[in-house]
Design a protein around this motif. Structure first.
Motif, PDB file in Angstrom:
ATOM      1  N   GLY A 330       0.650  -1.195   0.075  1.00 29.79           N
ATOM      2  CA  GLY A 330       0.209  -0.070  -0.115  1.00 29.79           C
ATOM      3  C   GLY A 330       0.850   1.165   0.131  1.00 29.79           C
ATOM      4  O   GLY A 330       2.119   1.170   0.104  1.00 29.79           O
ATOM      5  N   ALA A 331       0.116   2.341  -0.241  1.00 30.13           N
ATOM      6  CA  ALA A 331       0.620   3.680  -0.138  1.00 30.13           C
ATOM      7  C   ALA A 331       0.099   4.218   1.227  1.00 30.13           C
ATOM      8  O   ALA A 331      -1.147   4.143   1.237  1.00 30.13           O
ATOM      9  CB  ALA A 331       0.595   4.742  -1.293  1.00 30.13           C
ATOM     10  N   ALA A 332       0.918   4.791   2.145  1.00 30.18           N
ATOM     11  CA  ALA A 332       0.341   5.601   3.323  1.00 30.18           C
ATOM     12  C   ALA A 332       1.014   6.826   3.238  1.00 30.18           C
ATOM     13  O   ALA A 332       1.981   7.277   2.819  1.00 30.18           O
ATOM     14  CB  ALA A 332       0.978   4.559   4.463  1.00 30.18           C
ATOM     15  N   PRO A 407       3.162  12.087  -8.098  1.00 24.81           N
ATOM     16  CA  PRO A 407       4.544  12.459  -8.158  1.00 24.81           C
ATOM     17  C   PRO A 407       5.369  11.495  -7.319  1.00 24.81           C
ATOM     18  O   PRO A 407       6.488  11.279  -7.785  1.00 24.81           O
ATOM     19  CB  PRO A 407       4.712  13.837  -7.655  1.00 24.81           C
ATOM     20  CG  PRO A 407       3.429  14.272  -7.050  1.00 24.81           C
ATOM     21  CD  PRO A 407       2.272  13.203  -7.779  1.00 24.81           C
ATOM     22  N   ARG A 408       4.771  10.664  -6.609  1.00 24.05           N
ATOM     23  CA  ARG A 408       5.358   9.748  -6.051  1.00 24.05           C
ATOM     24  C   ARG A 408       5.407   8.475  -6.538  1.00 24.05           C
ATOM     25  O   ARG A 408       5.564   7.291  -5.943  1.00 24.05           O
ATOM     26  CB  ARG A 408       4.979   9.523  -4.213  1.00 24.05           C
ATOM     27  CG  ARG A 408       5.281  10.742  -3.530  1.00 24.05           C
ATOM     28  CD  ARG A 408       6.717  11.257  -3.590  1.00 24.05           C
ATOM     29  NE  ARG A 408       7.890  10.387  -2.961  1.00 24.05           N
ATOM     30  CZ  ARG A 408       8.250  10.436  -1.714  1.00 24.05           C
ATOM     31  NH1 ARG A 408       7.792  11.485  -1.041  1.00 24.05           N
ATOM     32  NH2 ARG A 408       9.245   9.608  -1.450  1.00 24.05           N
ATOM     33  N   GLN A 409       4.985   8.276  -7.617  1.00 23.22           N
ATOM     34  CA  GLN A 409       4.798   7.014  -8.266  1.00 23.22           C
ATOM     35  C   GLN A 409       6.445   6.347  -8.337  1.00 23.22           C
ATOM     36  O   GLN A 409       7.098   6.940  -8.620  1.00 23.22           O
ATOM     37  CB  GLN A 409       3.754   7.009  -9.442  1.00 23.22           C
ATOM     38  CG  GLN A 409       4.515   7.373 -10.678  1.00 23.22           C
ATOM     39  CD  GLN A 409       3.881   6.899 -11.981  1.00 23.22           C
ATOM     40  OE1 GLN A 409       3.706   5.888 -12.392  1.00 23.22           O
ATOM     41  NE2 GLN A 409       3.169   8.272 -12.553  1.00 23.22           N
ATOM     42  N   CYS A 410       6.205   5.003  -8.779  1.00 20.33           N
ATOM     43  CA  CYS A 410       7.351   4.130  -8.825  1.00 20.33           C
ATOM     44  C   CYS A 410       8.262   4.715  -9.905  1.00 20.33           C
ATOM     45  O   CYS A 410       8.032   4.767 -10.951  1.00 20.33           O
ATOM     46  CB  CYS A 410       6.934   2.602  -9.040  1.00 20.33           C
ATOM     47  SG  CYS A 410       8.450   1.587  -9.237  1.00 20.33           S
ATOM     48  N   ILE A 411       9.540   4.811  -9.432  1.00 24.62           N
ATOM     49  CA  ILE A 411      10.382   5.345 -10.582  1.00 24.62           C
ATOM     50  C   ILE A 411      11.033   4.117 -11.502  1.00 24.62           C
ATOM     51  O   ILE A 411      11.471   4.270 -12.435  1.00 24.62           O
ATOM     52  CB  ILE A 411      11.768   5.879  -9.850  1.00 24.62           C
ATOM     53  CG1 ILE A 411      12.457   6.781 -10.906  1.00 24.62           C
ATOM     54  CG2 ILE A 411      12.690   4.926  -9.291  1.00 24.62           C
ATOM     55  CD1 ILE A 411      13.610   7.610 -10.047  1.00 24.62           C
ATOM     56  N   GLY A 412      10.485   2.900 -11.003  1.00 21.82           N
ATOM     57  CA  GLY A 412      11.118   1.890 -11.564  1.00 21.82           C
ATOM     58  C   GLY A 412       9.866   1.173 -12.544  1.00 21.82           C
ATOM     59  O   GLY A 412       9.971  -0.036 -12.887  1.00 21.82           O
TER      60      GLY A 412
HETATM   61  C1  HEM Z   1       6.836  -4.982 -10.104  1.00 22.42           C
HETATM   62  C2  HEM Z   1       7.696  -4.086  -9.744  1.00 22.42           C
HETATM   63  C3  HEM Z   1       7.540  -2.912  -8.743  1.00 22.42           C
HETATM   64  C4  HEM Z   1       6.314  -2.432  -8.110  1.00 22.42           C
HETATM   65  C5  HEM Z   1       5.017  -3.149  -8.165  1.00 22.42           C
HETATM   66  C6  HEM Z   1       6.653  -1.186  -7.482  1.00 22.42           C
HETATM   67  C7  HEM Z   1       5.785  -0.490  -6.665  1.00 22.42           C
HETATM   68  C8  HEM Z   1       5.927   0.811  -6.283  1.00 22.42           C
HETATM   69  C9  HEM Z   1       4.902   1.639  -5.584  1.00 22.42           C
HETATM   70  C10 HEM Z   1       3.446   0.904  -5.256  1.00 22.42           C
HETATM   71  C11 HEM Z   1       5.481   2.767  -5.170  1.00 22.42           C
HETATM   72  C12 HEM Z   1       4.850   3.696  -4.580  1.00 22.42           C
HETATM   73  C13 HEM Z   1       4.810   3.836  -3.236  1.00 22.42           C
HETATM   74  C14 HEM Z   1       4.124   4.913  -2.427  1.00 22.42           C
HETATM   75  O1  HEM Z   1       3.452   5.923  -3.084  1.00 22.42           O
HETATM   76  O2  HEM Z   1       4.041   5.219  -1.280  1.00 22.42           O
HETATM   77  C15 HEM Z   1       6.965   2.596  -5.577  1.00 22.42           C
HETATM   78  C16 HEM Z   1       8.020   3.605  -5.203  1.00 22.42           C
HETATM   79  C17 HEM Z   1       9.243   3.335  -5.616  1.00 22.42           C
HETATM   80  N1  HEM Z   1       9.945   2.392  -6.346  1.00 22.42           N
HETATM   81 FE1  HEM Z   1       8.980   0.684  -7.061  1.00 22.42          FE
HETATM   82  N2  HEM Z   1       7.995  -0.898  -7.508  1.00 22.42           N
HETATM   83  C18 HEM Z   1       8.620  -1.985  -8.564  1.00 22.42           C
HETATM   84  C19 HEM Z   1       9.689  -2.112  -9.056  1.00 22.42           C
HETATM   85  C20 HEM Z   1      10.714  -1.080  -8.719  1.00 22.42           C
HETATM   86  C21 HEM Z   1      11.914  -1.125  -9.188  1.00 22.42           C
HETATM   87  C22 HEM Z   1      12.509  -1.988 -10.292  1.00 22.42           C
HETATM   88  C23 HEM Z   1      12.795   0.059  -8.759  1.00 22.42           C
HETATM   89  C24 HEM Z   1      14.172   0.516  -8.935  1.00 22.42           C
HETATM   90  C25 HEM Z   1      15.082  -0.106  -9.455  1.00 22.42           C
HETATM   91  C26 HEM Z   1      11.727   0.715  -7.804  1.00 22.42           C
HETATM   92  C27 HEM Z   1      12.031   1.504  -7.094  1.00 22.42           C
HETATM   93  C28 HEM Z   1      11.314   2.574  -6.375  1.00 22.42           C
HETATM   94  C29 HEM Z   1      11.560   3.913  -5.834  1.00 22.42           C
HETATM   95  C30 HEM Z   1      12.972   4.487  -5.814  1.00 22.42           C
HETATM   96  C31 HEM Z   1      10.325   4.238  -5.380  1.00 22.42           C
HETATM   97  C32 HEM Z   1      10.016   5.704  -4.696  1.00 22.42           C
HETATM   98  C33 HEM Z   1       9.649   6.711  -5.682  1.00 22.42           C
HETATM   99  C34 HEM Z   1       9.534   7.967  -5.213  1.00 22.42           C
HETATM  100  O3  HEM Z   1       8.954   8.112  -4.126  1.00 22.42           O
HETATM  101  O4  HEM Z   1       9.971   9.081  -5.787  1.00 22.42           O
HETATM  102  N3  HEM Z   1      10.523  -0.081  -7.759  1.00 22.42           N
HETATM  103  N4  HEM Z   1       7.274   1.511  -6.085  1.00 22.42           N
END
Ligand code: HEM
Length: 462
Positions: A330-332, A407-412
Motif C-alpha cells: 500500500g501507499a500510506a 509524483p511519488r509513483q514508482c520510478i522503476g
Molecule cells: C513490479 C515491480 C514494482 C512494483 C509493483 C513497485 C511498486 C511501487 C509503488 C507502489 C511505489 C509507490 C509507493 C508510494 O506511493 O508510497 C513505488 C515507489 C518506488 N519504487 Fe517501485 N515498484 C516496482 C519495481 C521497482 C524497481 C525495479 C525499482 C528500482 C530499480 C523501484 C524503485 C522505487 C522507488 C525508488 C520508489 C520511490 C519513488 C519516489 O517516491 O520518488 N521499484 N514502487
C-alpha cells in the motif's frame, strides 16, 4: 448550497482492528470496503487510519491534492522514531519527503528514462537465460527464491554493475532477514521498543544491515579510486553535484539511495513474477496461450526490446498478476490539513492508506474480480464480457495502481514492465511450471505481498 460533510463510517474497537491488521489484513480491509464504502475510518494507531479505495478518491489523495500529504507516516508518531523501512533504506528515494525528495528524484530520474532502460534489455534476457540454465526437468523449484535471485541479479548488474556472486548481492539476498527485527514488528504500536530488544532476530537483522553498509562503503571507495567514468548508478550518485551549491551528496546519502534501489528494485519484481507463475500454474489455458505467443515471436532465440510490442499476451499476464497480487501492499500518507473526499471530511494529521489489493477488486471496474483473466488487457473477443474492458476509454486511471500514482509513483515502473515481460518470455521458451499437489499458497501482506511459505512448483522442460 454546500453539501453536508460527514465523518467516514467504519468499525469500532481499536484492539480488534489492530489484531485484524497485524494478522493478514487483506481479507479484513476488502471486507471493510464492501461493508462501509470507498472511505472507511479504522481506529488503529495513535490516530485513525482512513482507508481510501475508489479510483476517484485515490486520484484525489495521490494526484490532485498530493501537496496536502506527506509520506512521514511512522515518523509523525510520538517520539519520531524511525519506521521499519527507514531502518534499512535510511533517507533514500522511497522514504524521503518534500523538497529534499524532489531534488533527489530529479537527480536519479535520468537513470530510468525509457531509452536508457532499453539498453538494459540485454541484461534482462541474459540473466533470465542464466538462471534457467541450472534447472533440470522435473525439479521442484521454490519460484519465490528463484525469482528473488533473478531480480536481484538484474538490479545489481544494471544499476550497480556488480555480479550476482558478489558479496553485495549475497548479503542482500541471504543476509538480511525479511521477517525479523523491525520488519516483523512493523504494524504493532510498540514497534520502536520491540526493535530495540536484544532478541536474536533483532541482532541478526542489525548485524546484516551493518555488513551491507560496510560493503557499500567499500564499493564507493573503489569507485572513487577509479577513473570516475563509470556509467552505473553508483558512479552517477558519486559524481552528482547540487545545482545551487555545487556540493556532492554525502556518503551516507549515497548509501541510502543505493540500498533503496537495490531493495525496492528486486523484492517487488520477484513478487510480481512469483505470482504470475502461481496464476499460470492454475490456469493451463492462459499458460498455453502464453507459450504459443513466445514460440511464435521468439522461437528459440532470446527476446530483445523490439519484441516487446508483439508479446501482448505475456504482457497481459503480468498486468493481471499485478492486479490480483499487487506486489506493494500500500501507499500510506499523512494529511497536512483537513480535506474532503467522496462527501466525507478527513481531519488534518490523519493517516490515509491506499491498498491496491482492494482497489483492484472493485467490481465496478473489474467484473468477476477474483478471476485471473489476462484478456481484460486486450481488446478482442466481443463474446467475452471480460475481453478488453481494462483498456477501454472512460475507465479511471487509478482503478489500477500497482506502481502507485502521482509524483511519488514508482520510478522503476517502465524498468519493471520490460524486465517482467522479458523474464517471462525468456524462461517460457523452455519451461513451464505446474503446481505442487497439496500445497496451498497463503499471501503474506507486510510491506510487500508474497507467498508466506514460498512457492514450490514442478519445472517441466518444453
Ligand atoms: C513490479 C515491480 C514494482 C512494483 C509493483 C513497485 C511498486 C511501487 C509503488 C507502489 C511505489 C509507490 C509507493 C508510494 O506511493 O508510497 C513505488 C515507489 C518506488 N519504487 Fe517501485 N515498484 C516496482 C519495481 C521497482 C524497481 C525495479 C525499482 C528500482 C530499480 C523501484 C524503485 C522505487 C522507488 C525508488 C520508489 C520511490 C519513488 C519516489 O517516491 O520518488 N521499484 N514502487
Amino acid at each position: 448550497m454546500s453539501m453536508q460533510l460527514t465523518a467516514p463510517p467504519g468499525p469500532a474497537g481499536r484492539l480488534r482492528a489492530l489484531l485484524a491488521m497485524s494478522g493478514n489484513p487483506l481479507h479484513y480491509v476488502t471486507g471493510l470496503r464492501d461493508r462501509y464504502g470507498p472511505v472507511v475510518r479504522i481506529p488503529i494507531a495513535s490516530r485513525d487510519l482512513y482507508l481510501v479505495s475508489s479510483p476517484e478518491a485515490v486520484q484525489e489523495v495521490l494526484v490532485t491534492s498530493h501537496r496536502n500529504f506527506r509520506k512521514d507516516v511512522m515518523r509523525a508518531g510520538r517520539g519520531k522514531w524511525a519506521a521499519p523501512l527507514e531502518v534499512i533504506f535510511g533517507n533514500g528515494l522511497v522514504t524521503s519527503d518534500g523538497q529534499f525528495h524532489r531534488q533527489q528524484r530529479r537527480l536519479i530520474q535520468p537513470m530510468f528514462h525509457r531509452e536508457r532502460i532499453a539498453g538494459y534489455g540485454r541484461a534482462f534476457a541474459e540473466l533470465s537465460d542464466d538462471i534457467q540454465a541450472g534447472w533440470r526437468d522435473g525439479d521442484r523449484l521454490d519460484m519465490q527464491a528463484e525469482m528473488t535471485e533473478l531480480t536481484l541479479a538484474i538490479v545489481a548488474r544494471t544499476l550497480f554493475d556488480v555480479a550476482l556472486d558478489s558479496d553485495v548481492a549475497r548479503t542482500i539476498s541471504t543476509g538480511i532477514p525479511r521477517d525479523e527485527g523491525p520488519m516483523r514488528w512493523d504494524s504493532l504500536p510498540f514497534a520502536r521498543h520491540l526493535a530495540k530488544l536484544p532478541l536474536p532476530g533483532n541482532k541478526r537483522f542489525f548485524a546484516a544491515r551493518d555488513d551491507l553498509d560496510a560493503i557499500i562503503y567499500r564499493l564507493m571507495a573503489e569507485r572513487r579510486r577509479g577513473d570516475g567514468q563509470g556509467a552505473d548508478l553508483l558512479s552517477l550518485l558519486l559524481a552528482a553535484r547540487d545545482a545551487d551549491t555545487g556540493e556532492p551528496m554525502d556518503d551516507r546519502q549515497v548509501r541510502d539511495e543505493t540500498v533503496t534501489l537495490l531493495m525496492a528494485g528486486h523484492e517487488t519484481m520477484a513478487s510480481a513474477l512469483t505470482w504470475s507463475y502461481h496464476l499460470l500454474g492454475g490456469n493451463p489455458g492462459a499458460r498455453r496461450r502464453m507459450h504459443e505467443e513466445i514460440d511464435e515471436v521468439l522461437g528459440d532465440r532470446l527476446p530483445t526490446v523490439e519484441d516487446l510490442p508483439r508479446l501482448v499476451w505475456t504482457d497481459a499476464v503480468l498486468s493481471e498478476a499485478m492486479r490480483l497480487y499487487p506486489p506493494v501492499m500500500g501507499a500510506a500518507r499523512r494529511s497536512l490539513a483537513d480535506f474532503e473526499v467522496e462527501g466525507h471530511r478527513i481531519p488534518k494529521d490523519s493517516f490515509v492508506g491506499i491498498i491496491p489489493w482492494v482497489v483492484h477488486r472493485d467490481p465496478r471496474w473489474w467484473p468477476q474480480p477474483e478471476r485471473f483473466a489476462p484478456q481484460r488487457w486486450i481488446e478482442g473477443d466481443p463474446a467475452d464480457e471480460l475481453s478488453g474492458h481494462a483498456v477501454r476509454p472512460g475507465r479511471p486511471r487509478l482503478a489500477y495502481l500497482p506502481f502507485g500514482g502521482g509524483p511519488r509513483q514508482c520510478i522503476g515502473n517502465t524498468f519493471s514492465r520490460m524486465e517482467g515481460v522479458m523474464a517471462l518470455a525468456t524462461i517460457g521458451r523452455h519451461w513451464e511450471f505446474e503446481p505442487v499437489e497439496g500445497f496451498t499458497v497463503d499471501p503474506l501482506a507486510r510491506i510487500t505481498i508474497r507467498p508466506r511459505n514460498g512457492l514450490p512448483m514442478s519445472a517441466r522442460r518444453r
